[in-house]
Design a protein around this motif. Sequence first.
Motif, PDB file in Angstrom:
ATOM      1  N   GLN A 248       0.831  -1.199   0.000  1.00 36.97           N
ATOM      2  CA  GLN A 248       0.000   0.000   0.000  1.00 36.97           C
ATOM      3  C   GLN A 248       0.868   1.253   0.000  1.00 36.97           C
ATOM      4  N   LEU A 249       1.920   1.249   0.790  1.00 35.84           N
ATOM      5  CA  LEU A 249       2.815   2.393   0.843  1.00 35.84           C
ATOM      6  C   LEU A 249       3.516   2.607  -0.492  1.00 35.84           C
ATOM      7  N   LEU A 250       4.019   1.527  -1.076  1.00 33.77           N
ATOM      8  CA  LEU A 250       4.766   1.646  -2.327  1.00 33.77           C
ATOM      9  C   LEU A 250       3.864   1.976  -3.516  1.00 33.77           C
ATOM     10  N   SER A 251       2.615   1.534  -3.469  1.00 34.64           N
ATOM     11  CA  SER A 251       1.721   1.801  -4.600  1.00 34.64           C
ATOM     12  C   SER A 251       1.337   3.263  -4.698  1.00 34.64           C
ATOM     13  N   GLY A 252       1.146   3.906  -3.557  1.00 31.22           N
ATOM     14  CA  GLY A 252       0.747   5.307  -3.581  1.00 31.22           C
ATOM     15  C   GLY A 252       1.880   6.246  -3.273  1.00 31.22           C
TER      16      GLY A 252
ATOM     17  N   GLY B 122       4.805   7.736  -0.583  1.00 32.36           N
ATOM     18  CA  GLY B 122       4.619   8.347   0.723  1.00 32.36           C
ATOM     19  C   GLY B 122       3.682   9.526   0.708  1.00 32.36           C
ATOM     20  N   SER B 123       3.537  10.162  -0.451  1.00 33.45           N
ATOM     21  CA  SER B 123       2.673  11.335  -0.509  1.00 33.45           C
ATOM     22  C   SER B 123       1.227  10.979  -0.210  1.00 33.45           C
ATOM     23  N   SER B 124       0.813   9.738  -0.509  1.00 33.06           N
ATOM     24  CA  SER B 124      -0.556   9.336  -0.224  1.00 33.06           C
ATOM     25  C   SER B 124      -0.804   9.234   1.274  1.00 33.06           C
ATOM     26  N   PHE B 125       0.264   9.157   2.063  1.00 31.44           N
ATOM     27  CA  PHE B 125       0.148   9.119   3.520  1.00 31.44           C
ATOM     28  C   PHE B 125       0.617  10.419   4.155  1.00 31.44           C
ATOM     29  N   GLY B 126       0.868  11.429   3.335  1.00 23.17           N
ATOM     30  CA  GLY B 126       1.306  12.707   3.861  1.00 23.17           C
ATOM     31  C   GLY B 126       2.716  12.678   4.425  1.00 23.17           C
ATOM     32  N   ILE B 127       3.578  11.813   3.870  1.00 26.83           N
ATOM     33  CA  ILE B 127       4.954  11.700   4.363  1.00 26.83           C
ATOM     34  C   ILE B 127       5.826  12.685   3.600  1.00 26.83           C
ATOM     35  N   PRO B 128       6.318  13.710   4.289  1.00 28.09           N
ATOM     36  CA  PRO B 128       7.167  14.682   3.605  1.00 28.09           C
ATOM     37  C   PRO B 128       8.529  14.085   3.270  1.00 28.09           C
ATOM     38  N   GLY B 129       9.035  14.410   2.102  1.00 27.93           N
ATOM     39  CA  GLY B 129      10.367  13.964   1.707  1.00 27.93           C
ATOM     40  C   GLY B 129      10.460  12.484   1.381  1.00 27.93           C
ATOM     41  N   PHE B 130       9.335  11.828   1.114  1.00 30.37           N
ATOM     42  CA  PHE B 130       9.345  10.391   0.809  1.00 30.37           C
ATOM     43  C   PHE B 130      10.056  10.157  -0.514  1.00 30.37           C
ATOM     44  N   ASN B 131      11.064   9.309  -0.490  1.00 28.50           N
ATOM     45  CA  ASN B 131      11.837   8.980  -1.681  1.00 28.50           C
ATOM     46  C   ASN B 131      11.611   7.501  -1.966  1.00 28.50           C
ATOM     47  N   GLN B 132      10.840   7.202  -2.998  1.00 25.52           N
ATOM     48  CA  GLN B 132      10.471   5.816  -3.297  1.00 25.52           C
ATOM     49  C   GLN B 132      11.698   4.952  -3.581  1.00 25.52           C
ATOM     50  N   THR B 133      12.697   5.504  -4.225  1.00 20.18           N
ATOM     51  CA  THR B 133      13.916   4.744  -4.500  1.00 20.18           C
ATOM     52  C   THR B 133      14.575   4.319  -3.196  1.00 20.18           C
ATOM     53  N   ARG B 134      14.691   5.256  -2.250  1.00 21.18           N
ATOM     54  CA  ARG B 134      15.291   4.931  -0.954  1.00 21.18           C
ATOM     55  C   ARG B 134      14.420   3.929  -0.190  1.00 21.18           C
TER      56      ARG B 134
END
Length: 107
Positions: A65-69, A71-83
Amino acid sequence: MGIVLLTVQLLWAGGSSAQSLDCSTVLASLTPCLGYISGSDSSPNKTCCSQLDKVVRLSPLCLCQLLSGGGSSFGIPGFNQTRALELPAACNVQTPPVSSCNGKIPS
């Protein structure tokens, strides 16, 4: 203060479905990983890795769920999907392949 705010955002973002709320709670347990995921820490800390291991063992679909949306879908600032995708290797935590998420994302 930022971690507390993020935890509240994650819990609130879960919506009304029980599965989403469960995933929001599960994902909130990964707040110790934010430094690594956002790029401010060069390596994840022990708490992050132990929490990641727990999530992988108990609620792996929540990671989908986290990877599909993102971090922005959970309001996570600075979410870097690669990291975020690099986190299991950095923690030496074995995860199912990302392809196993296809069609199994909790709503």
